[in-house]
Every structure is written in structure tokens, then in C-alpha cells.
Scaffold this motif. Structure first.
Motif, PDB file in Angstrom:
ATOM      1  N   MET A 128       0.849  -1.180   0.000  1.00 51.06           N
ATOM      2  CA  MET A 128       0.000   0.000   0.000  1.00 51.06           C
ATOM      3  C   MET A 128       0.883   1.227   0.000  1.00 51.06           C
ATOM      4  SD  MET A 128      -2.724   1.154   2.911  1.00 51.06           S
ATOM      5  CE  MET A 128      -3.384   2.828   2.985  1.00 51.06           C
ATOM      6  N   ASP A 188       9.319   1.978   0.216  1.00 54.81           N
ATOM      7  CA  ASP A 188       8.067   2.607  -0.190  1.00 54.81           C
ATOM      8  C   ASP A 188       8.297   4.047  -0.643  1.00 54.81           C
ATOM      9  OD1 ASP A 188       6.884   0.236   0.491  1.00 54.81           O
ATOM     10  OD2 ASP A 188       5.948   0.967   2.331  1.00 54.81           O
ATOM     11  N   SER A 192      -0.739   5.526  -9.128  1.00 49.68           N
ATOM     12  CA  SER A 192      -1.843   4.864  -8.441  1.00 49.68           C
ATOM     13  C   SER A 192      -3.175   5.301  -9.056  1.00 49.68           C
ATOM     14  CB  SER A 192      -1.827   5.226  -6.955  1.00 49.68           C
ATOM     15  OG  SER A 192      -2.235   6.582  -6.779  1.00 49.68           O
ATOM     16  N   THR A 231      -2.250   2.411  -4.344  1.00 45.89           N
ATOM     17  CA  THR A 231      -1.103   1.596  -4.736  1.00 45.89           C
ATOM     18  C   THR A 231      -0.878   1.631  -6.234  1.00 45.89           C
ATOM     19  OG1 THR A 231      -1.644   0.091  -2.923  1.00 45.89           O
ATOM     20  CG2 THR A 231      -0.060  -0.687  -4.561  1.00 45.89           C
TER      21      THR A 231
END
Length: 240
Positions: A11, A39, A101, A195
Motif C-alpha cells: 500500500m 516505499d 496509483s 497503490t
């Protein structure tokens, strides 16, 4: 150097990704790599995948000098950030997306549908809000990461995002009450909306090409890699 296979982030977005963001997922010659480090690299890449084309859009649809200037900064800054991301990702065994995303793609669709002054206003406010959100993430990464490659990317991202926030504000179109509320109170979206999808197997890497006369430059990694900056991936198809 010891590297482990890094799973694609579960995520990404302005919300916290997992409950163990400081968990070390790889030990590298540039320092330990945590989940939040990984991330962050993906977030920077994903940001460019929608803000770069929006900058190109602004050069065509913007109606004020401020919006045109801000659009030039978006294209220039994100092309340089993208180059850095694509250099360090294979060195850290990080998989990068080729698409933004769904939430970010929604911003692009909204701006595509706009025209005239509405485009200018939405452009300035959406981008001021999103840059403000990632600006806070950058400061956290820069102050906590033990990985020198991620630290170098955070330095570059800090300068770029601050510049982009500033040029959005200089358009004179930012509604600070609304923008700061949206920045600090983001909608509670499902993980799938936040995501960026992983690239399809065998899909060539998308490259954000710099403008003809760029003023932003990628990070010089030679001092961090012992001169082995050749680990950068070979160019793929261009966007723009």
C-alpha cells in the motif's frame, strides 16, 4: 552485499503503509533498507508518473504565466527525480511501477476534463496539496533512513518538492484553507486506490525524458557507490 527479494509494496499513499515501517528488509553496502525506505523510492517514482504528464498538460492548457512556469518546473524536476529513482532501484532490488496509483490517475483525468481558469485553479490546488503531503514524508525519511542512496534521493526530493510547492503558491490560485484541509485530512481510500500497480512481466521501463534545456540534475551517485554508477538501467521507452 546481502539482498533479499523485495515484495511489491502492499500500500502506498499519504497514509501509513504498514505497522512495521522501520523493519529492515535488506542489508546493503549502502546501509540497511527498511520498508519505509523502499516505499519512499516507489512513491517518488509514482509521483513523477502523473505529475510529469500533468506538467506537459499545463504547458498546453495553462492560461496564466504562473501556471506555465509551474508546469515547466514539474516536467524538469520530475524527469531528474525519475532518473535517480531508476538508478538506485536496481541497486537496492526495488521494483518500480510504470503507472501511477488509481488515485493519482484520477487527478490526471480530472485535469484533462478541465479547461480555462478551472484548469488553472485545479492544477494549482491539487498539486499544492499533493506536494505538501509528500513533503512531510520526505522529512521523516531524510531524518531516519540509514541507507545512503535513499538519503541522497530524499535530499533531491526535498529540494524539488519545495520548489514545486513554491511555484504553485506563486500562481496566486491556491486556496490555502481548502488545500491544507485536504492535505491534513485525506480521504480514507482503499489500499488498491493508493497503490501503483506493479509492472507487467517483461514490460519495458517507462522513462520520463528531461526537457531540452533542463535545470534540474539527478543525484551524482559516484561518491556513494565507489564509482560504480553504471548499475543504472538502460533506457526504455520515453514519455512525452
Amino acid at each position: 552485499m546481502t539482498l533479499v527479494a523485495l515484495a511489491y509494496p502492499s500500500m502506498l499513499g499519504v497514509t501509513k503503509v504498514t505497522t512495521a515501517q522501520d523493519r529492515v528488509i535488506a542489508n546493503t553496502q549502502w546501509g540497511p533498507l527498511t520498508e519505509q525506505d523502499r516505499d519512499f523510492v516507489v512513491k517518488v517514482r509514482a509521483a513523477g508518473l502523473w505529475e510529469y504528464p500533468v506538467g506537459q498538460m499545463g504547458l498546453q492548457k495553462g492560461t496564466t504565466p504562473g501556471v506555465i512556469t509551474a508546469s515547466k518546473h514539474l516536467v524538469d524536476g520530475h524527469a531528474a527525480l525519475d532518473t535517480t529513482c531508476r538508478k538506485i532501484a536496481p541497486m537496492l532490488n526495488i521494483t518500480l511501477p510504470n503507472l501511477a496509483s488509481p488515485q493519482q490517475q484520477g487527478f490526471v483525468s480530472q485535469l484533462k476534463a478541465d479547461s480555462g481558469r478551472k484548469f488553472d485553479s485545479d492544477f494549482a490546488n491539487i498539486l499544492r496539496m499533493t506536494h505538501g503531503a509528500i513533503f512531510n514524508t520526505i522529512s521523516k525519511i531524510r531524518s531516519t533512513t540509514k541507507n545512503s542512496l535513499v538519503r541522497a534521493l530524499a535530499d533531491q526530493a526535498n529540494n524539488t518538492v519545495l520548489d514545486h510547492m513554491t511555484v504553485m503558491e506563486k500562481t496566486g490560485l491556491v486556496d490555502f484553507d481548502q488545500t491544507l484541509f485536504q492535505q491534513t485530512t485525506p480521504p480514507k481510500l482503499p489500499a488498491s486506490d493508493l497503490t501503483p500497480p506493479p509492472p507487467a512481466a517483461g514490460q519495458p521501463e517507462v522513462v520520463l525524458t528531461p526537457p531540452p534545456n533542463p535545470t534540474s540534475t539527478p543525484v551524482d551517485l559516484s561518491g556513494l557507490t565507489g564509482g560504480n554508477a553504471s548499475a543504472a538501467p538502460s533506457p526504455g521507452p520515453t514519455t512525452g
